[in-house]
Design an enzyme around this catalytic site. Structure first.
Site, short mmCIF file in Angstrom:
data_model
loop_
_atom_site.label_atom_id
_atom_site.label_comp_id
_atom_site.label_asym_id
_atom_site.label_seq_id
_atom_site.Cartn_x
_atom_site.Cartn_y
_atom_site.Cartn_z
N LYS A 32 -15.01 69.83 63.39
CA LYS A 32 -14.79 71.28 63.47
C LYS A 32 -15.89 71.93 64.33
O LYS A 32 -15.60 72.71 65.23
CB LYS A 32 -14.80 71.86 62.05
CG LYS A 32 -14.14 73.21 61.93
CD LYS A 32 -14.18 73.70 60.47
CE LYS A 32 -13.16 72.99 59.61
NZ LYS A 32 -13.34 73.28 58.17
N ARG A 103 -18.20 76.85 56.26
CA ARG A 103 -17.10 75.88 56.31
C ARG A 103 -17.62 74.45 56.43
O ARG A 103 -18.54 74.19 57.19
CB ARG A 103 -16.21 76.16 57.53
CG ARG A 103 -16.00 77.62 57.83
CD ARG A 103 -15.34 77.84 59.19
NE ARG A 103 -14.01 77.30 59.27
CZ ARG A 103 -13.29 77.28 60.38
NH1 ARG A 103 -13.81 77.74 61.52
NH2 ARG A 103 -12.08 76.78 60.38
N GLY A 112 -8.30 69.95 53.73
CA GLY A 112 -8.37 70.43 52.35
C GLY A 112 -9.28 69.63 51.43
O GLY A 112 -9.34 69.91 50.25
N MET A 114 -12.61 69.24 51.55
CA MET A 114 -13.89 69.83 51.20
C MET A 114 -13.78 71.34 51.23
O MET A 114 -12.73 71.89 51.39
CB MET A 114 -14.95 69.29 52.13
CG MET A 114 -15.21 67.82 51.80
SD MET A 114 -16.40 67.10 52.85
CE MET A 114 -15.71 67.50 54.40
N ARG A 376 -8.07 70.86 66.56
CA ARG A 376 -8.36 69.44 66.36
C ARG A 376 -7.14 68.66 66.81
O ARG A 376 -6.04 69.20 66.89
CB ARG A 376 -8.68 69.15 64.90
CG ARG A 376 -7.54 69.48 63.98
CD ARG A 376 -7.91 69.26 62.52
NE ARG A 376 -6.89 69.80 61.66
CZ ARG A 376 -7.11 70.27 60.43
NH1 ARG A 376 -8.33 70.29 59.94
NH2 ARG A 376 -6.13 70.72 59.70
N HIS A 490 0.06 72.46 52.27
CA HIS A 490 -0.76 71.30 51.94
C HIS A 490 0.09 70.04 51.84
O HIS A 490 -0.22 69.00 52.43
CB HIS A 490 -1.49 71.55 50.61
CG HIS A 490 -2.31 70.39 50.17
ND1 HIS A 490 -1.86 69.44 49.30
CD2 HIS A 490 -3.57 70.00 50.52
CE1 HIS A 490 -2.79 68.52 49.11
NE2 HIS A 490 -3.84 68.84 49.83
N ARG A 596 3.89 27.28 57.17
CA ARG A 596 3.38 26.56 55.99
C ARG A 596 4.48 25.70 55.43
O ARG A 596 5.45 26.23 54.88
CB ARG A 596 2.89 27.57 54.94
CG ARG A 596 1.54 28.16 55.29
CD ARG A 596 1.27 29.39 54.46
NE ARG A 596 2.11 30.48 54.95
CZ ARG A 596 1.68 31.73 55.12
NH1 ARG A 596 0.45 32.04 54.81
NH2 ARG A 596 2.49 32.65 55.57
N GLU A 779 -11.39 25.68 59.20
CA GLU A 779 -11.45 26.54 58.01
C GLU A 779 -12.53 26.09 57.05
O GLU A 779 -12.68 26.64 55.96
CB GLU A 779 -10.08 26.60 57.33
CG GLU A 779 -9.49 25.23 57.06
CD GLU A 779 -8.07 25.30 56.51
OE1 GLU A 779 -7.70 26.34 55.96
OE2 GLU A 779 -7.34 24.30 56.64
N SER A 798 -7.13 26.35 65.35
CA SER A 798 -6.67 27.61 64.78
C SER A 798 -7.60 27.94 63.62
O SER A 798 -7.72 27.15 62.68
CB SER A 798 -5.23 27.46 64.29
OG SER A 798 -4.83 28.65 63.65
N GLY A 800 -8.53 29.21 60.37
CA GLY A 800 -7.90 29.65 59.12
C GLY A 800 -8.94 30.50 58.40
O GLY A 800 -9.71 30.01 57.59
N THR A 801 -8.94 31.79 58.72
CA THR A 801 -10.06 32.60 58.23
C THR A 801 -9.96 32.95 56.75
O THR A 801 -10.93 33.45 56.19
CB THR A 801 -10.21 33.89 59.08
OG1 THR A 801 -8.94 34.52 59.15
CG2 THR A 801 -10.71 33.56 60.46
N ASN A 802 -8.82 32.68 56.11
CA ASN A 802 -8.78 32.89 54.66
C ASN A 802 -9.71 31.89 53.98
O ASN A 802 -10.60 32.25 53.22
CB ASN A 802 -7.37 32.71 54.11
CG ASN A 802 -6.42 33.77 54.62
OD1 ASN A 802 -6.85 34.75 55.22
ND2 ASN A 802 -5.14 33.56 54.40
N ASP A 803 -9.47 30.60 54.27
CA ASP A 803 -10.32 29.57 53.67
C ASP A 803 -11.74 29.64 54.21
O ASP A 803 -12.70 29.44 53.49
CB ASP A 803 -9.73 28.18 53.92
CG ASP A 803 -8.88 27.72 52.74
OD1 ASP A 803 -9.35 27.89 51.60
OD2 ASP A 803 -7.78 27.21 52.96
N CYS A 865 -5.23 32.31 62.30
CA CYS A 865 -3.99 32.44 61.55
C CYS A 865 -4.22 32.97 60.13
O CYS A 865 -3.32 32.95 59.30
CB CYS A 865 -3.24 31.12 61.51
SG CYS A 865 -4.13 29.81 60.68
N TYR A 885 -4.97 33.71 71.02
CA TYR A 885 -3.95 34.46 70.29
C TYR A 885 -4.41 34.76 68.87
O TYR A 885 -5.33 34.14 68.36
CB TYR A 885 -2.62 33.68 70.24
CG TYR A 885 -2.65 32.43 69.40
CD1 TYR A 885 -2.42 32.50 68.03
CD2 TYR A 885 -2.91 31.19 69.97
CE1 TYR A 885 -2.46 31.37 67.24
CE2 TYR A 885 -2.96 30.05 69.19
CZ TYR A 885 -2.74 30.14 67.83
OH TYR A 885 -2.79 29.02 67.03
#
Ligand code: ADP
Ligand code: MG
Ligand code: MG
Length: 907
Positions: A32, A103, A112, A114, A376, A490, A596, A779, A798, A800-803, A865, A885
């Site tokens: 603002k 303000r 809305g 704050m 804005r 609102h 999988r 992984e 590849s 495997g970023t979860n593991d 992946c 990729y």
């Protein structure tokens, strides 16, 4: 206190066509404040004022009130003097008073969330002076009662805390209206207003024990601190969390000379958008009220009127209001004040051209003079976002890269949700009509209170109007319906920001909170009844309406094409079935990054063969069972390869621990024993044998393929045979066989040997060949550390970023739910590392693995992946790291495509 702290600038002025700041300083001045400065610089009439920086908010949180007021006192006093000079009025002076607004304004707009205080500087003496000076006693007292109300709410803690508490000010006003037999605030007499001022002060004294501060400076310091405090209000915290904004940003405070929209019928206030925030249509639109101040338009207390004639006519049609009545009772600003309208129209064009994006503006008309109070980049729906970006591009206002940067990738999600089936819509019963405030399709059960929005699985939050307290419930509900309030109410603004379906201002609805009923045309609906909302037409429909899946077309398709033009990375999908593969392909997936195979074994007819395989005691028995599984796997692969014709498909060999496949319940164990003609005891023993203390670190991934090579053989055979079968039909399949959970080169080599010899065998049998790759998942941290060794054999990586996240943090994915929420709550982690890739830690392994791998094979194909493949920030990281990729779930493919393009553009 060091010197630096004392000398740094904490207050930035604006007004009179000059400013200390500009629009690039949003982090310091808040959105603002930065835009008020910018508008002042480009010659838009904004009331003069100044901005106290966001850094002061942080200082306040560290040092407390007294210390911080000391730091800013001098600068603030000087800056108030500056306003006085420009306005020719004086703060606290009884004859010629300056009133100001205080303000809030964070670096991103939080509509809305704050607090704001208007008309600050009034007291019992000043109000009389103001009345005399303006010769408008009514205006002076109206301003005073508003001030006490707002100051009481924001600074003195009068705001009700729960829905059962009554707002004391509202109650006093309602009582008086009732007593006087009037409906609108504008009908109060001057004496009424005086009484209200007295009663308000009395209520404050009763509830808080405080006397209302009469000294304007005391009022100002109190309001500044209250704005800082509002940054840490519950609803601001919730909003920050929902949007992932950090707590240390803080809010700026804007102090500004008041301009008065409540000075009579030649005054007013309004909100406008340079384009339609719901649909993106390029039409100037907005709402205004005559003789009103600030919040009146959004608060939905009176029915706001449309700014343009076009808008007014469209509105009347929806509200079923006759043209003569419309022109007489609800004229547009364009008709009522043509000169002011023209001026406003000039400014909106100027501002959109200047910011090169759709603007959301606030304005006030004081006795025939127009002032702009805010601009804005407007919040918009996903559909509007896409349309506006493409339109601005076609209009030549922005270039292709800028168009792509106008897309907030996660918001594309809205465009991928189901829409009402046009056939079902034809048969639907429309019970009422409201304004199409935020498009989309919503079906759910009626609830009347925000904190009950999760009472049923799908709810429609049905309110007379909404307020910032309702935010959380609005987010939980499937759709929002209000009886009052316009397109800028609102409910409408917030719903559009959330991309949530909303119908607002449906005046024919009678909502009774006490009885929890909704009555329309004599029919009564109760809490729990099903209704549907069409946010694109404003229709309110009885019962449920069937939906269909959306398609990628029009401007959406165009922006996607642009994304692919600029993206360096490809976007693949994680898909286990031909159907998922097809969906992903229709969203533009350029291959499969992860199939999988285990999911294929869980289907009813297959789990049996799988269990037989697992329970077999001998290699021979196992091979027998695998032979049963082979044709099923092969046909799965055929389906997926066909769906992805010509595109690469990465197939991961069996990954999860075997115990996931065996039955753990006695009854199922009995069935299995019977079917396999073995004893229940034998089944039980096997299940017990497979039990692991820590399955995530147990007998899984390539460890299975190494101990049971016949599994790898069968899976390889299924993949290669499927590809060969398709080749006979003229369909090109490009399998990439991926070995999971490799930690050492030897593990990979052992599996690779089996894969290649099996493939060779199949090629000989069939007297034909296809091309395929053999690669691995990275992984396990050790694989990343020794990636140069593994890359000597592996043809692709590849991540495997979860593991990899699980093993790098040492957090079990299955158990992290017990402590991660607390970690995030306490700020030990800022986000869940399973959702957003931890670039600092896990990211190092990705970088290292890629670098080491490519030091051996410079062209090594590298992808990711894990779940992170569809998360924009993580996608950007993958781009910077040089991945080929990312792969993500089908519905996130468009999001990843845009994120990949943005990453390339930002570089
Ligand atoms: P929000 O961020 O919730 O919109 P604002 O600070 O913009 O809060 O202010 C709330 C309302 O008060 C807006 O309608 C705004 O235009 C109005 N307002 C703020 N400052 C002034 C002022 N100096 N003169 C007149 N109206 C003002
Ligand atoms: Mg505002
Ligand atoms: Mg894994």
């Amino acid at each position: 206190m060091d010197k630096l702290q004392k000398t740094k600038t904490r207050v930035y002025r604006f007004g009179n066509k000059t400013a200390d700041g500009n629009s690039s300083m949003k982090n310091l001045l808040g959105g603002k404040g930065a835009n008020l400065a910018e508008m002042s610089l480009i010659g838009i009439p904004v009331p003069p004022g100044f901005t106290i920086t966001t850094e002061v908010c942080t200082e306040y949180n560290e040092l407390g009130k007294e210390a911080v007021l000391k730091l800013i006192k001098n600068e603030v006093e000087k800056s108030v003097e500056n306003i006085e000079t420009i306005m020719g009025t004086q703060f606290g002076n009884t004859e010629n008073p300056l009133l100001i607004s205080v303000r809030s304004g964070a670096r991103v707009s939080m509509p809305g969330m704050m607090d704001t205080v208007l008309n600050l500087g009034l007291n019992d003496d000043v109000v009389i002076g103001l009345a005399k000076k303006t010769n408008n006693e009514r205006f002076a007292w109206d301003s005073y009662r508003r001030f006490i109300q707002m100051y009481g709410d924001v600074v003195l803690g009068m705001k009700p805390e729960s829905k059962d508490d009554i707002d004391p000010f509202e109650e006093i006003m309602d009582n008086l209206k009732h007593k006087r037999g009037i409906k609108l605030d504008t009908e109060f007499t001057i004496q009424d207003l005086k009484d209200l001022v007295y009663d308000f002060k009395d209520a404050i004294k009763k509830k808080t024990g405080l006397n209302f501060p009469t000294n304007p400076w005391e009022q100002l310091w109190g309001a500044i601190i209250a704005v800082f405090n509002s940054w840490n209000s519950d609803r601001a915290i919730y909003y920050r969390k929902m949007n992932g904004y950090p707590a240390d940003w803080g809010t700026a405070v804007n102090v500004q000379a008041m301009v008065y929209g409540n000075m009579g019928n030649n005054s007013g206030t309004g909100v406008c958008f340079t384009r339609d925030a719901a649909t993106g249509e390029n039409v100037f639109n907005g709402e205004y009220l005559i003789n009103a101040q600030g919040e009146d338009v959004v608060a939905g207390v009176r029915t706001p009127q449309q700014i343009t004639l076009l808008g007014s006519k469209r509105w009347a049609e929806l509200a079923k209001i006759d043209e003569t009545i419309r022109a007489e009772k609800y004229p547009s600003l364009e008709e009522l004040m043509p000169e002011i309208f023209n001026e406003l129209n000039e400014y909106q064009k100027k501002l959109e051209n200047h910011y090169r994006d759709m603007q959301d503006m606030e304005f006030t008309i004081q006795d025939g003079k127009l002032w702009i109070l805010q601009t804005r980049n407007g919040k918009r729906t996903g559909a509007a976002m896409v349309k506006i970006a493409m339109d601005l591009l076609k209009e030549g206002l922005i270039n292709e890269k800028e168009a792509l940067l106008l897309i907030e990738p996660n918001k594309l999600d809205e465009l991928l949700h189901p829409v009402f089936d046009p056939k079902a819509l034809k048969k639907a019963t429309v019970i009422a009509q409201g304004l199409p405030a935020s498009p989309g399709a919503a079906t759910g059960q009626i609830v009347f209170f925000a904190d009950e929005a999760n009472k049923y699985k799908n709810t429609i939050l049905t309110r007379i109007e909404t307020s910032p307290e309702d935010l959380e419930g609005m987010n939980l509900a499937k759709g929002i319906l209000t009886a009052r309030g316009g397109m800028t109410s609102h409910a409408a603004v917030v719903a559009r920001g959330m991309g949530k379906c909303c119908v607002s201002g449906a005046g024919s609805l009678k909502i009774n909170y006490k009885k929890r009923t909704l009555t329309v045309d004599g029919r009564e609906f109760h809490e729990g009844d099903w209704i549907s909302l069409n946010g694109s037409t404003g229709n309110i429909i009885e019962g449920k309406v069937a939906t269909i899946n959306p398609t990628l077309s029009g401007e959406f398709a165009e922006i996607m094409e642009l994304a692919d033009k600029y993206a360096a990375m490809k976007v693949r999908t994680n898909a286990d079935t031909p159907k998922d593969a097809q969906i992903a392909r229709s969203f533009g997936a350029q291959g499969i990054g992860l199939t999988r195979t285990e999911h294929m074994f869980f289907e009813v007819d297959r789990i049996k063969a799988m269990r037989e395989m697992i329970l077999a005691d001998t290699v021979k028995g196992r091979k027998q069972a695998l032979e049963d599984l082979l044709p099923m796997q092969r046909s799965d692969f055929e389906g997926i390869f066909e769906a992805m014709e010509g595109l690469p498909v990465t197939v991961r060999l069996l990954d999860p621990p075997l115990h996931e496949f065996v039955p753990h319940q006695l009854a199922t164990q009995k069935d299995l024993a019977e079917e396999m003609h073995i004893s229940l005891e034998a089944v039980k023993n096997k299940v017990a044998e497979l039990e692991e203390f820590n399955p995530m670190l147990g007998h899984r991934g390539c460890r299975l393929g190494i101990t049971y090579p016949e599994i790898t053989e069968m899976q390889t055979r299924a993949i290669i045979e499927a590809a060969l079968n398709l080749k006979e039909k003229g369909i090109v399949a490009k399998p990439e066989i991926m070995v999971p959970l490799v930690g050492t080169l030897q593990e990979f080599s052992a599996q690779e040997k089996i894969i290649r010899s099996t493939a060779k065998k199949v090629f000989e049998e069939r007297n034909d060949t296809i091309e395929f790759l053999v690669g691995t998942m990275i992984e396990i941290p050790r694989a990343a550390l020794t990636a140069d060794l593994i890359a000597e054999k592996a043809e692709f990586f590849s991540f495997g970023t979860n593991d990899l996240t699980q093993m790098t943090f040492g957090y079990s994915r299955d158990d992290a739910g017990k402590f991660l929420p607390i970690y995030i709550e306490e700020g030990i982690l800022s986000v869940d590392p399973f959702e957003v890739l931890d670039q600092e830690g896990v990211g190092q392994l990705v970088e290292m693995g890629t670098k080491k791998g490519r030091s051996v094979k410079p062209k090594l194909k590298v992808g990711i992946c894990g779940e992170h493949g569809g998360e924009p920030k993580s996608v950007e990281f993958c781009h910077r790291t040089g991945l080929n990729y990312v792969s993500c779930s089908p519905y996130r493919v468009p999001i990843a495509r845009v994120a990949a393009a943005q990453a390339a553009i930002k570089e």
